[in-house]
Enzyme design. Structure first.
Site, PDB file in Angstrom:
ATOM      1  N   LYS A   1       0.709  -1.181  -0.099  1.00 53.76           N
ATOM      2  CA  LYS A   1       0.166   0.327  -0.257  1.00 53.76           C
ATOM      3  C   LYS A   1       0.747   1.012   0.329  1.00 53.76           C
ATOM      4  O   LYS A   1       1.535   1.473   0.933  1.00 53.76           O
ATOM      5  CB  LYS A   1      -1.420  -0.410   1.136  1.00 53.76           C
ATOM      6  CG  LYS A   1      -2.164  -1.092   1.249  1.00 53.76           C
ATOM      7  CD  LYS A   1      -3.270  -1.070   0.181  1.00 53.76           C
ATOM      8  CE  LYS A   1      -4.340  -1.592   1.047  1.00 53.76           C
ATOM      9  NZ  LYS A   1      -5.243  -1.525  -0.314  1.00 53.76           N
TER      10      LYS A   1
ATOM     11  N   ASP B   1      -0.537  -0.822  -4.912  1.00 55.73           N
ATOM     12  CA  ASP B   1      -2.001  -0.182  -4.177  1.00 55.73           C
ATOM     13  C   ASP B   1      -1.600   1.267  -3.976  1.00 55.73           C
ATOM     14  O   ASP B   1      -1.379   1.493  -2.835  1.00 55.73           O
ATOM     15  CB  ASP B   1      -2.524  -0.923  -3.442  1.00 55.73           C
ATOM     16  CG  ASP B   1      -4.762  -0.915  -3.308  1.00 55.73           C
ATOM     17  OD1 ASP B   1      -4.515   0.205  -4.385  1.00 55.73           O
ATOM     18  OD2 ASP B   1      -5.241  -0.765  -3.281  1.00 55.73           O
TER      19      ASP B   1
ATOM     20  N   GLU C   1      -2.399  -0.401  -9.070  1.00 53.92           N
ATOM     21  CA  GLU C   1      -3.688  -0.588  -8.932  1.00 53.92           C
ATOM     22  C   GLU C   1      -4.315   0.723  -8.578  1.00 53.92           C
ATOM     23  O   GLU C   1      -3.563   1.002  -7.560  1.00 53.92           O
ATOM     24  CB  GLU C   1      -3.884  -1.835  -7.571  1.00 53.92           C
ATOM     25  CG  GLU C   1      -5.525  -2.136  -7.561  1.00 53.92           C
ATOM     26  CD  GLU C   1      -5.748  -3.252  -6.532  1.00 53.92           C
ATOM     27  OE1 GLU C   1      -6.847  -2.891  -5.952  1.00 53.92           O
ATOM     28  OE2 GLU C   1      -4.654  -3.736  -5.908  1.00 53.92           O
TER      29      GLU C   1
ATOM     30  N   ASP D   1      -9.629  -0.660  -9.352  1.00 46.25           N
ATOM     31  CA  ASP D   1     -10.087  -1.191  -8.257  1.00 46.25           C
ATOM     32  C   ASP D   1     -11.285  -0.194  -7.681  1.00 46.25           C
ATOM     33  O   ASP D   1     -12.511  -0.510  -8.271  1.00 46.25           O
ATOM     34  CB  ASP D   1      -9.184  -1.240  -6.900  1.00 46.25           C
ATOM     35  CG  ASP D   1      -9.728  -1.480  -5.473  1.00 46.25           C
ATOM     36  OD1 ASP D   1     -11.404  -2.210  -5.565  1.00 46.25           O
ATOM     37  OD2 ASP D   1      -8.772  -2.036  -4.540  1.00 46.25           O
TER      38      ASP D   1
ATOM     39  N   LYS E   1     -14.759  -6.869  -7.111  1.00 42.24           N
ATOM     40  CA  LYS E   1     -14.458  -7.036  -4.784  1.00 42.24           C
ATOM     41  C   LYS E   1     -16.161  -6.883  -5.294  1.00 42.24           C
ATOM     42  O   LYS E   1     -16.878  -6.681  -5.511  1.00 42.24           O
ATOM     43  CB  LYS E   1     -14.143  -5.653  -4.314  1.00 42.24           C
ATOM     44  CG  LYS E   1     -12.916  -4.714  -4.232  1.00 42.24           C
ATOM     45  CD  LYS E   1     -11.987  -5.507  -3.902  1.00 42.24           C
ATOM     46  CE  LYS E   1     -10.107  -4.859  -3.637  1.00 42.24           C
ATOM     47  NZ  LYS E   1     -10.776  -3.806  -2.741  1.00 42.24           N
TER      48      LYS E   1
END
Length: 336
Positions: free
Chosen positions: A154, A178, A204, A229, A251
């Site tokens: 992240k 991400d 991402e 995403d 998701k």
């Protein structure tokens, strides 16, 4: 059919930080459906970004309890189509319900979900393990705590390149990045050049979800693939992502469950997009449902239960990225 709702507070091993928030506890809703001696379970977690909470999900499901409990032998597809109009504004609740119904349906058929769908599990992808934003020292420590073949890192800080540069010194694992909407167009294009040299596989959602002009620019010029995403929420978004992203991260809580998730994956494949399913720090209940989609995926991020200090269910297990299925039918879940 009986509807049972359970609220949990999932405690995390470490504070989990992304570009827009930090959490130590993840509220979660478990939906259980019981009929004829069989039980099916599904899950959805709260999420401030999508303005969803467990109490709201429970209220929305209680409003249609009679409709749910009067359902007989409908297929999961027919059940989802019937319930969707009532929960179109609460896809998280619909997801938990849809998971539970798919689980129950497969158990009554005496099959695991992937068997019911005629999926072969011979070439399942490995799951990554997420390293949340922290000091560089803490991120290195988290990585060393659990050696893994693929790490999802992240980012979205002023030290992003320094972070990845330092992490790379401690492992040969594949890196996935991400940024959770935390970068600009120029940052993404420039960072991609350096990150590719550092062994990063893809980026991402680097830009804000609605920056479609920016997505197009990054799509054209990034030396790394870009996976959507936050820009890919429901079924209609897959087509929008074509020619703006190289792949989509589906998701289940965002799209309303396994039933629409499978359709999104198939649509992405038709468009030539890479397919991925991600998690939202669910327990083994939600993670086990994701596992049955693996044969259709290029990438998967289903480490949610590994981030928990204590789980609430048994089901699939994960060994160095490899997913092992439960012997039980359906999703294979048993609540503790």
């Amino acid at each position: 059919m009986e509807l049972i709702l359970r609220e949990y507070e999932l405690k995390l091993k470490h504070t989990f930080t992304i570009s827009r928030e930090s959490i130590d506890v993840q509220p979660s809703l478990i939906v259980e459906l019981q009929r004829d001696g069989f039980s099916g379970c599904g899950e959805a977690t709260s999420n401030p970004y999508y303005k969803t909470t467990v109490p709201v999900m429970m209220q929305d499901l209680e409003k249609i309890r009679t409709i749910i409990e009067n359902t007989t032998e409908e297929t999961p597809e027919a059940f989802w189509a019937k319930i969707h109009p009532y929960l179109k504004d609460d896809m998280f609740a619909l997801c938990a319900l849809d998971m539970a119904y798919n689980d129950l349906y497969a158990r009554k058929k005496g099959k695991k979900l992937y068997e019911l769908w005629n999926y072969s599990i011979d070439k399942n992808p490995l799951t990554d393990y997420t390293i949340g934003i922290a000091s560089i020292e803490k991120m290195v420590a988290k990585m060393k705590e659990l050696p893994w073949p693929i790490y999802k890192i992240k980012l979205g800080t002023k030290e992003d390149i320094a972070i990845v540069t330092e992490l790379r010194k401690h492992t040969d694992a594949i890196f996935r990045i991400d940024a959770n909407c935390g970068w600009s167009v120029d940052e993404t294009i420039n960072n991609a050049v350096t990150l590719k040299k550092l062994g990063v596989e893809f980026l991402e959602q680097p830009l804000k979800a609605d920056n479609w002009v920016g997505h197009k620019e990054v799509f054209k010029h990034s030396v790394l693939p870009i996976i959507a995403d936050e820009s890919c929420i429901i079924e209609e978004d897959v087509a929008k992502c074509n020619n703006h992203f190289h792949g989509v991260n589906v998701k289940l809580v965002k799209c309303g469950g396994l039933t629409p998730g499978r359709r999104m994956i198939q649509e992405a494949k038709k468009l030539g997009l890479k397919t991925m399913v991600g998690c939202m720090t669910e327990s083994t209940v939600g993670i086990s449902a994701i596992a049955h989609l693996l044969p259709q995926l290029d990438y998967v991020d289903m480490d949610g239960a590994l981030l928990l200090a204590e789980d609430i269910a048994t089901g699939v297990t994960i060994d160095f990225g490899k997913i092992n299925y439960s012997d039980l039918n359906g999703t294979g879940v048993t609540l503790m």
